[in-house]
Design an enzyme around this catalytic site. Sequence first.
Site, PDB file in Angstrom:
ATOM      1  N   ASN A   1      -5.565  12.304   0.573  1.00 17.23           N
ATOM      2  CA  ASN A   1      -4.669  11.505   1.384  1.00 17.23           C
ATOM      3  C   ASN A   1      -5.507  10.745   2.399  1.00 17.23           C
ATOM      4  O   ASN A   1      -6.739  10.852   2.418  1.00 17.23           O
ATOM      5  CB  ASN A   1      -3.626  12.399   2.079  1.00 17.23           C
ATOM      6  CG  ASN A   1      -2.449  11.611   2.623  1.00 17.23           C
ATOM      7  OD1 ASN A   1      -1.815  10.855   1.903  1.00 17.23           O
ATOM      8  ND2 ASN A   1      -2.178  11.777   3.908  1.00 17.23           N
ATOM      9  N   LYS A   2      -4.855   9.937   3.227  1.00 11.49           N
ATOM     10  CA  LYS A   2      -5.588   9.103   4.170  1.00 11.49           C
ATOM     11  C   LYS A   2      -6.654   9.880   4.947  1.00 11.49           C
ATOM     12  O   LYS A   2      -6.414  11.030   5.326  1.00 11.49           O
ATOM     13  CB  LYS A   2      -4.584   8.481   5.153  1.00 11.49           C
ATOM     14  CG  LYS A   2      -5.132   7.480   6.111  1.00 11.49           C
ATOM     15  CD  LYS A   2      -5.999   6.413   5.477  1.00 11.49           C
ATOM     16  CE  LYS A   2      -5.323   5.796   4.288  1.00 11.49           C
ATOM     17  NZ  LYS A   2      -6.209   4.973   3.462  1.00 11.49           N
TER      18      LYS A   2
ATOM     19  N   ASP B   1      -2.085  10.810  -2.129  1.00  8.22           N
ATOM     20  CA  ASP B   1      -2.495   9.742  -3.043  1.00  8.22           C
ATOM     21  C   ASP B   1      -2.889  10.273  -4.404  1.00  8.22           C
ATOM     22  O   ASP B   1      -2.808   9.562  -5.405  1.00  8.22           O
ATOM     23  CB  ASP B   1      -3.647   8.940  -2.412  1.00  8.22           C
ATOM     24  CG  ASP B   1      -3.154   8.141  -1.216  1.00  8.22           C
ATOM     25  OD1 ASP B   1      -3.111   8.707  -0.108  1.00  8.22           O
ATOM     26  OD2 ASP B   1      -2.773   6.988  -1.416  1.00  8.22           O
TER      27      ASP B   1
ATOM     28  N   ARG C   1       0.846  -1.196   0.000  1.00  5.48           N
ATOM     29  CA  ARG C   1       0.000   0.000   0.000  1.00  5.48           C
ATOM     30  C   ARG C   1       0.873   1.236   0.000  1.00  5.48           C
ATOM     31  O   ARG C   1       2.093   1.138   0.095  1.00  5.48           O
ATOM     32  CB  ARG C   1      -0.949  -0.010   1.208  1.00  5.48           C
ATOM     33  CG  ARG C   1      -0.332  -0.612   2.480  1.00  5.48           C
ATOM     34  CD  ARG C   1       0.012   0.241   3.628  1.00  5.48           C
ATOM     35  NE  ARG C   1      -0.073   1.619   3.543  1.00  5.48           N
ATOM     36  CZ  ARG C   1       0.979   2.422   3.675  1.00  5.48           C
ATOM     37  NH1 ARG C   1       2.199   1.913   3.817  1.00  5.48           N
ATOM     38  NH2 ARG C   1       0.833   3.719   3.662  1.00  5.48           N
ATOM     39  N   GLY C   2       0.214   2.361  -0.212  1.00  5.28           N
ATOM     40  CA  GLY C   2       0.944   3.616  -0.392  1.00  5.28           C
ATOM     41  C   GLY C   2       0.985   3.894  -1.884  1.00  5.28           C
ATOM     42  O   GLY C   2       1.334   2.993  -2.659  1.00  5.28           O
ATOM     43  N   ALA C   3       0.612   5.089  -2.287  1.00  3.05           N
ATOM     44  CA  ALA C   3       0.459   5.360  -3.721  1.00  3.05           C
ATOM     45  C   ALA C   3       1.634   4.881  -4.579  1.00  3.05           C
ATOM     46  O   ALA C   3       1.442   4.077  -5.504  1.00  3.05           O
ATOM     47  CB  ALA C   3       0.197   6.861  -3.921  1.00  3.05           C
TER      48      ALA C   3
ATOM     49  N   ARG D   1      -7.944  -0.393  -6.556  1.00  5.03           N
ATOM     50  CA  ARG D   1      -8.181   0.748  -5.663  1.00  5.03           C
ATOM     51  C   ARG D   1      -8.238   2.019  -6.519  1.00  5.03           C
ATOM     52  O   ARG D   1      -7.426   2.201  -7.405  1.00  5.03           O
ATOM     53  CB  ARG D   1      -7.071   0.879  -4.607  1.00  5.03           C
ATOM     54  CG  ARG D   1      -7.003  -0.292  -3.640  1.00  5.03           C
ATOM     55  CD  ARG D   1      -6.001  -0.045  -2.519  1.00  5.03           C
ATOM     56  NE  ARG D   1      -6.514   0.931  -1.544  1.00  5.03           N
ATOM     57  CZ  ARG D   1      -5.761   1.485  -0.603  1.00  5.03           C
ATOM     58  NH1 ARG D   1      -4.465   1.216  -0.537  1.00  5.03           N
ATOM     59  NH2 ARG D   1      -6.282   2.341   0.254  1.00  5.03           N
TER      60      ARG D   1
HETATM   61  C1  LIG Z   1       3.494   7.807  -0.085  1.00  5.85           C
HETATM   62  S1  LIG Z   1       1.816   7.567  -0.393  1.00  5.85           S
HETATM   63  C2  LIG Z   1       1.260   7.180   1.189  1.00  5.85           C
HETATM   64  C3  LIG Z   1      -0.214   7.364   1.329  1.00  5.85           C
HETATM   65  O1  LIG Z   1      -0.920   6.162   1.029  1.00  5.85           O
HETATM   66  C4  LIG Z   1      -1.705   5.825   2.160  1.00  5.85           C
HETATM   67  O2  LIG Z   1      -2.916   5.232   1.829  1.00  5.85           O
HETATM   68  P1  LIG Z   1      -3.056   3.616   1.974  1.00  5.85           P
HETATM   69  O3  LIG Z   1      -2.323   3.204   3.213  1.00  5.85           O
HETATM   70  O4  LIG Z   1      -4.553   3.412   2.035  1.00  5.85           O
HETATM   71  O5  LIG Z   1      -2.441   3.060   0.703  1.00  5.85           O
HETATM   72  C5  LIG Z   1      -1.911   7.142   2.856  1.00  5.85           C
HETATM   73  O6  LIG Z   1      -2.889   7.921   2.224  1.00  5.85           O
HETATM   74  C6  LIG Z   1      -0.535   7.720   2.737  1.00  5.85           C
HETATM   75  O7  LIG Z   1      -0.412   9.066   2.980  1.00  5.85           O
END
Ligand SMILES: CSC[C@H]1O[C@H](OP(=O)(O)O)[C@H](O)[C@@H]1O
Length: 349
Positions: A254-255, A244, A53-55, A96
Amino acid sequence: MNTIIAALKTVRLSEDASAVIILDQTRLPGEEVYVSLASAAEVWNAIYKLKVRGAPAIGIAAAYGIYVCSRQIQAAAFDDFYREFLKIKDYLASSRPTAVNLVAALNRMEKVVTGHPDLPVAELLRLLHAESEAIRAEDAAACRKIGENCLSLLKPGMGILTHCNAGHLAVSEYGTALAPVYLGEERGYGFKVFADETRPLLQGARLTAYELHKAGVDVTLICDNMASIVMKKGWVQAVVVGCDRIAANGDVANKIGTSGVAILARHYGIPFYVLGPTSTIDLACPDGDSIVIEERSPDEITDMWYTSRMAPEGVKAYNPAFDVTSHDLITAIITEKGIAYPPFNDMCK
Ligand SMILES: CSC[C@H]1O[C@H](OP(=O)(O)O)[C@H](O)[C@@H]1O
């Protein structure tokens, strides 16, 4: 880079390029388990369930994933190969919706195919492999530059608050929001980091606190509803978060909870910095209202992460996975290209 953190390989291609290898982030912080993804369904599932996860990490996993799956396509003719390629692309893109890096990476991989209709499949596969590795390498280079650019705005000894996880585990390596923290650690800045736990999936507690603690960074885990008190006490001099999808006007998805942190930061007069690679900027998206916000299962709120239920059986729950922070709450957007200030007309320059 911190050797302990560098040893955690978020996402990579297997030696024989037959699978995508990821560190299963749903097992953290208790276990460091690597899983091998050899089919489109396994890659889709790993992205959807936030095993990766993480963009940026999602984009890299998708690029490696479509390359691995393309090697399994039984087709000699270009049209047959491309038809099957598109099926894989559309499927992986559906995992996603919010992080632009996913579809952007898949579009880059498709351009390799459509740009070479006369090449034999074997040659197309070689180019797809190279493009997937380029996506990863560009991200790693961008993360280091983001760290340098943001560190120029921070001072030794600062208190820094972050939300969710935009660290090493969210990208190829190093991180975006946490890149200046790691760089500062290497240079003796002695930052004190406050990590929001980030309900419901607890990326802050399970991932940010984990990687920073493992790296020896001074990190304090707080519940999301404690961000205000640590700011009010004067313990925070800067907020750094990831992103994101950044819309053309500077609105940032973002989250979930990020926009609330931005409002608190504005109230307490604390700079609020968004950090991310230009690959997360979507100029085709005019503003935050145009960003699709992923909605996930209510189970993630009621019971999925807890040994016992946290809410009565059957209660309704609303679980948007992201929210949008308005550009007018953002002090600066920091990318590998530099530092963009409102009105955010030149973020990509
Ligand atoms: C460096 S992008 C990180 C970004 O992604 C996370 O979302 P997720 O854990 O649902 O993939 C979150 O928004 C972070 O800031």
